[in-house]
Write a protein that holds these residues in place. Structure first.
Motif, PDB file in Angstrom:
ATOM      1  N   ASN A 187      23.723  15.986  21.180  1.00 22.73           N
ATOM      2  CA  ASN A 187      23.312  14.562  20.901  1.00 22.73           C
ATOM      3  C   ASN A 187      23.040  14.072  22.224  1.00 22.73           C
ATOM      4  OD1 ASN A 187      25.623  14.031  22.193  1.00 22.73           O
ATOM      5  ND2 ASN A 187      26.569  13.124  20.372  1.00 22.73           N
ATOM      6  N   HIS A 188      22.737  12.899  22.370  1.00 25.03           N
ATOM      7  CA  HIS A 188      22.249  12.389  23.814  1.00 25.03           C
ATOM      8  C   HIS A 188      23.564  12.062  24.531  1.00 25.03           C
ATOM      9  CE1 HIS A 188      22.318   7.639  22.832  1.00 25.03           C
ATOM     10  NE2 HIS A 188      22.991   8.372  21.922  1.00 25.03           N
ATOM     11  N   HIS A 189      24.536  12.242  24.160  1.00 25.11           N
ATOM     12  CA  HIS A 189      25.713  11.907  25.089  1.00 25.11           C
ATOM     13  C   HIS A 189      26.093  13.162  25.895  1.00 25.11           C
ATOM     14  CE1 HIS A 189      26.397   7.984  23.493  1.00 25.11           C
ATOM     15  NE2 HIS A 189      26.590   8.519  22.111  1.00 25.11           N
ATOM     16  N   GLY A 190      25.455  14.301  25.379  1.00 23.07           N
ATOM     17  CA  GLY A 190      25.528  15.513  25.811  1.00 23.07           C
ATOM     18  C   GLY A 190      26.641  16.606  25.330  1.00 23.07           C
ATOM     19  N   LEU A 191      27.030  16.132  24.012  1.00 25.20           N
ATOM     20  CA  LEU A 191      27.570  17.032  23.197  1.00 25.20           C
ATOM     21  C   LEU A 191      26.940  18.044  22.662  1.00 25.20           C
ATOM     22  CD1 LEU A 191      30.068  17.960  21.481  1.00 25.20           C
ATOM     23  CD2 LEU A 191      29.354  16.015  19.687  1.00 25.20           C
ATOM     24  N   VAL A 192      27.297  19.301  22.832  1.00 24.40           N
ATOM     25  CA  VAL A 192      26.478  20.476  22.189  1.00 24.40           C
ATOM     26  C   VAL A 192      27.566  21.094  21.386  1.00 24.40           C
ATOM     27  CG1 VAL A 192      25.536  22.640  22.840  1.00 24.40           C
ATOM     28  CG2 VAL A 192      24.954  20.700  24.210  1.00 24.40           C
ATOM     29  N   PHE A 193      27.143  21.616  20.104  1.00 28.00           N
ATOM     30  CA  PHE A 193      28.184  22.318  19.391  1.00 28.00           C
ATOM     31  C   PHE A 193      27.419  23.085  18.300  1.00 28.00           C
ATOM     32  CE2 PHE A 193      27.308  18.251  17.177  1.00 28.00           C
ATOM     33  CZ  PHE A 193      27.495  18.488  15.607  1.00 28.00           C
ATOM     34  N   SER A 194      28.257  24.295  17.608  1.00 26.40           N
ATOM     35  CA  SER A 194      28.029  24.822  16.758  1.00 26.40           C
ATOM     36  C   SER A 194      29.066  25.120  15.790  1.00 26.40           C
ATOM     37  CB  SER A 194      27.622  26.617  17.096  1.00 26.40           C
ATOM     38  OG  SER A 194      28.788  26.988  17.734  1.00 26.40           O
ATOM     39  N   ILE A 195      28.890  25.523  14.515  1.00 29.24           N
ATOM     40  CA  ILE A 195      29.798  25.454  13.369  1.00 29.24           C
ATOM     41  C   ILE A 195      29.981  26.916  12.841  1.00 29.24           C
ATOM     42  CG2 ILE A 195      30.437  24.524  11.158  1.00 29.24           C
ATOM     43  CD1 ILE A 195      30.342  22.373  13.346  1.00 29.24           C
ATOM     44  N   ASN A 196      31.293  27.264  12.554  1.00 34.21           N
ATOM     45  CA  ASN A 196      31.455  28.543  11.891  1.00 34.21           C
ATOM     46  C   ASN A 196      32.312  28.028  10.573  1.00 34.21           C
ATOM     47  OD1 ASN A 196      32.599  29.133  15.081  1.00 34.21           O
ATOM     48  ND2 ASN A 196      31.030  30.390  14.350  1.00 34.21           N
ATOM     49  N   THR A 197      31.931  28.522   9.525  1.00 35.84           N
ATOM     50  CA  THR A 197      32.538  28.215   8.170  1.00 35.84           C
ATOM     51  C   THR A 197      33.540  29.074   8.156  1.00 35.84           C
ATOM     52  OG1 THR A 197      30.361  27.625   7.119  1.00 35.84           O
ATOM     53  CG2 THR A 197      32.265  28.415   5.653  1.00 35.84           C
ATOM     54  N   ILE A 198      34.696  28.426   7.519  1.00 36.28           N
ATOM     55  CA  ILE A 198      36.096  29.289   7.394  1.00 36.28           C
ATOM     56  C   ILE A 198      36.504  28.808   5.723  1.00 36.28           C
ATOM     57  CG2 ILE A 198      38.367  29.603   7.894  1.00 36.28           C
ATOM     58  CD1 ILE A 198      37.538  28.752  10.752  1.00 36.28           C
ATOM     59  N   SER A 199      36.710  29.953   5.195  1.00 35.80           N
ATOM     60  CA  SER A 199      37.078  29.756   3.584  1.00 35.80           C
ATOM     61  C   SER A 199      38.628  29.600   3.600  1.00 35.80           C
ATOM     62  CB  SER A 199      36.607  30.787   2.840  1.00 35.80           C
ATOM     63  OG  SER A 199      36.754  30.746   1.589  1.00 35.80           O
ATOM     64  N   ALA A 200      38.901  28.436   3.549  1.00 35.79           N
ATOM     65  CA  ALA A 200      40.406  28.139   3.547  1.00 35.79           C
ATOM     66  C   ALA A 200      40.821  28.387   1.873  1.00 35.79           C
ATOM     67  CB  ALA A 200      40.887  26.762   3.693  1.00 35.79           C
ATOM     68  N   LYS A 201      41.895  29.016   1.383  1.00 37.30           N
ATOM     69  CA  LYS A 201      42.306  29.209   0.168  1.00 37.30           C
ATOM     70  C   LYS A 201      42.313  28.098  -0.688  1.00 37.30           C
ATOM     71  CE  LYS A 201      43.713  32.136  -3.254  1.00 37.30           C
ATOM     72  NZ  LYS A 201      42.868  33.045  -3.772  1.00 37.30           N
ATOM     73  N   ASN A 202      43.262  26.894  -0.117  1.00 30.57           N
ATOM     74  CA  ASN A 202      43.718  25.753  -1.068  1.00 30.57           C
ATOM     75  C   ASN A 202      42.632  24.648  -0.409  1.00 30.57           C
ATOM     76  OD1 ASN A 202      45.895  26.981  -2.400  1.00 30.57           O
ATOM     77  ND2 ASN A 202      46.776  26.980  -0.351  1.00 30.57           N
ATOM     78  N   LEU A 203      41.527  24.183  -1.232  1.00 33.26           N
ATOM     79  CA  LEU A 203      40.658  23.171  -1.054  1.00 33.26           C
ATOM     80  C   LEU A 203      41.135  21.907  -1.858  1.00 33.26           C
ATOM     81  CD1 LEU A 203      37.280  25.213  -1.353  1.00 33.26           C
ATOM     82  CD2 LEU A 203      38.847  24.890   0.548  1.00 33.26           C
ATOM     83  N   LYS A 204      40.736  20.621  -1.369  1.00 32.98           N
ATOM     84  CA  LYS A 204      41.314  19.415  -1.829  1.00 32.98           C
ATOM     85  C   LYS A 204      40.052  18.561  -2.277  1.00 32.98           C
ATOM     86  CE  LYS A 204      44.983  17.447  -2.744  1.00 32.98           C
ATOM     87  NZ  LYS A 204      45.923  17.625  -3.601  1.00 32.98           N
ATOM     88  N   PRO A 205      39.786  18.542  -3.527  1.00 28.87           N
ATOM     89  CA  PRO A 205      38.868  17.585  -4.165  1.00 28.87           C
ATOM     90  C   PRO A 205      39.102  16.045  -3.633  1.00 28.87           C
ATOM     91  CG  PRO A 205      39.348  19.514  -5.853  1.00 28.87           C
ATOM     92  CD  PRO A 205      40.631  19.410  -4.466  1.00 28.87           C
ATOM     93  N   GLY A 206      38.223  15.287  -3.614  1.00 30.23           N
ATOM     94  CA  GLY A 206      38.347  13.790  -3.223  1.00 30.23           C
ATOM     95  C   GLY A 206      38.617  13.582  -1.800  1.00 30.23           C
ATOM     96  N   LYS A 207      38.827  14.589  -0.749  1.00 31.20           N
ATOM     97  CA  LYS A 207      38.889  14.547   0.542  1.00 31.20           C
ATOM     98  C   LYS A 207      37.615  14.357   1.278  1.00 31.20           C
ATOM     99  CE  LYS A 207      43.697  15.254   1.030  1.00 31.20           C
ATOM    100  NZ  LYS A 207      44.101  14.220   1.652  1.00 31.20           N
ATOM    101  N   THR A 208      37.456  14.533   2.623  1.00 27.41           N
ATOM    102  CA  THR A 208      36.063  14.359   3.117  1.00 27.41           C
ATOM    103  C   THR A 208      35.530  15.888   3.339  1.00 27.41           C
ATOM    104  OG1 THR A 208      36.844  12.595   4.553  1.00 27.41           O
ATOM    105  CG2 THR A 208      34.940  13.689   5.170  1.00 27.41           C
TER     106      THR A 208
END
Length: 388
Positions: A187-208
């Motif tokens: 972004n124009h503030h200078g933040l550079v980032f990449s994402i690695n997906t991780i598969s947590a066992k316990n997921l929580k529907p309804g959250k973000t």
């Protein structure tokens, strides 16, 4: 039959420059890339064979509605953006949102997703002669040739969402039909980032969903804001990921950071573990928790992650851009390659990105970077800086 089987690996990455409100930007993305989005939706096995059937159940629909209501409360501007993509591409909105809810909807119907060695590899090098963030974008093969750049300037007439953002200016590599933020970005503030997906066992529907948290990062100005966004106090993440980042405009020594994010299963905020990569250090992350003590799902992803990590740790610690390119292009392992292009693999490396933080450039490769020139080398244009 997926379109990608017929046309091979294309040496093509389209880019859209767009400015407007969240809805207008989303609509322009959908309208411009409508054919790619429609092709992807048609060929996406996980959507058509897993998420849509789950959505048709009572439990799945409830999880979908709970998630949507949460997002409308906290991130209404990104829902409008996704509505714009849906309208512009003429794809039903619920299909696009299901791509972002991901395996969380399967947790609601107590079903596991397709178990394949999905995920990405990121390498950060923090040296004076080489400040580099490199990343392989690995995804299910349906995604090959179904991605594009979005370079957006979003200006709102009043603060938007829970973090009161009025302006966002960023460039992001996007999967077709997805919001920006979940692959490689700056972004124009200078933040550079990449994402690695991780598969947590316990997921929580309804959250973000993680994809909305990383979308919100595109408005972040500093590391404190990033942690606030990822912690998501009051709700918490529905699933997990790892974020690798640096800020190009920070004062003092350059620092890279890795933040592992875990779902807020028994809490109203995400689980976080932050690590700082100081000058003279390097860092490698694949698709498993290195510090958070959480049970992980998708055994095939874990096996792939461990083998890729082991392959890269056999190298002399990287100190230059060339070292990172060599490592991300490694194909030495008979099965769990770092750069993945085997014809019948369910997972493919669809692109490789190299952020050069000293030169302030982003090189994007559509094929193995050890034997191909980048398709594009883009300048990282920051706020209050002039590009040539």
């Amino acid at each position: 039959m997926p379109v990608t089987e017929n046309i091979g690996r294309r040496q093509s990455i389209p880019i859209l420059y767009t400015r407007g409100t969240h809805y207008e930007v989303g609509f322009d993305v959908g309208r411009t890339f409508g054919a790619l989005i429609q092709s992807f939706i048609k060929s996406c096995e996980t959507l058509n064979q897993e998420y849509l059937p789950a959505y048709e159940t009572q439990e799945g629909r409830q999880a979908y509605e709970d998630t949507l209501n949460n997002l409308k409360t906290n991130f209404p501007q990104y829902i409008k953006e996704l509505e714009g993509i849906a309208d512009g591409s003429k794809i039903p909105f619920h299909k696009l949102l299901l791509l972002h809810i991901d395996d969380v909807i399967l947790a609601a119907v107590k079903k596991e997703g397709i178990k394949q060695p999905t995920g990405c590899t990121s390498i950060a090098v923090n040296m004076k002669n080489g400040a580099i963030l490199g990343h392989t974008e690995d995804a299910l093969r349906d995604t090959l040739n179904h991605f594009y750049f979005v370079s957006a300037h979003i200006v709102s007439d009043k603060p938007q969402g829970r973090w009161n953002v009025k302006e966002e200016k960023f460039t992001s590599l996007c999967y077709a039909g997805h919001l920006p933020g979940y692959t490689m970005n700056y972004n124009h503030h200078g933040l550079v980032f990449s994402i690695n997906t991780i598969s947590a066992k316990n997921l929580k529907p309804g959250k973000t969903p993680r994809h909305f948290l990383t979308r919100a990062m595109l408005g972040a100005e500093n590391f404190l804001q990033v942690q606030q966004i990822l912690r998501d106090s009051g709700v918490g993440a529905a699933d997990g990921c790892s974020v690798n980042m640096t800020f190009l405009k920070q004062e003092g020594d350059r620092l890279f950071h890795n933040v592992e994010v875990g779902p807020g299963v028994n809490s109203n905020e995400s689980q976080l573990s932050a690590l700082t990569i100081s000058p003279g250090e390097d860092f490698i992350h694949t698709n498993e928790y290195q510090r958070l003590k959480l049970e992980q799902g998708n055994e095939m992803m874990l096996v792939s992650s461990k083998e890729r990590y082991k392959t890269l740790k056999n190298y002399i610690p990287p100190s230059t851009k060339e070292d990172v390119i060599t490592m991300l292009g490694d194909t030495s392992h008979p099965e769990q390659k770092v750069f993945r292009t085997q014809q019948n693999d369910y997972v493919q490396t669809i692109a490789v990105g190299i952020f050069d933080c000293n030169e302030k450039t982003w090189s994007l490769y559509a094929d193995n970077p050890t034997s191909n020139e980048p398709l594009v080398v883009m300048p990282l244009v920051l706020q209050n800086t002039k590009s040539n």
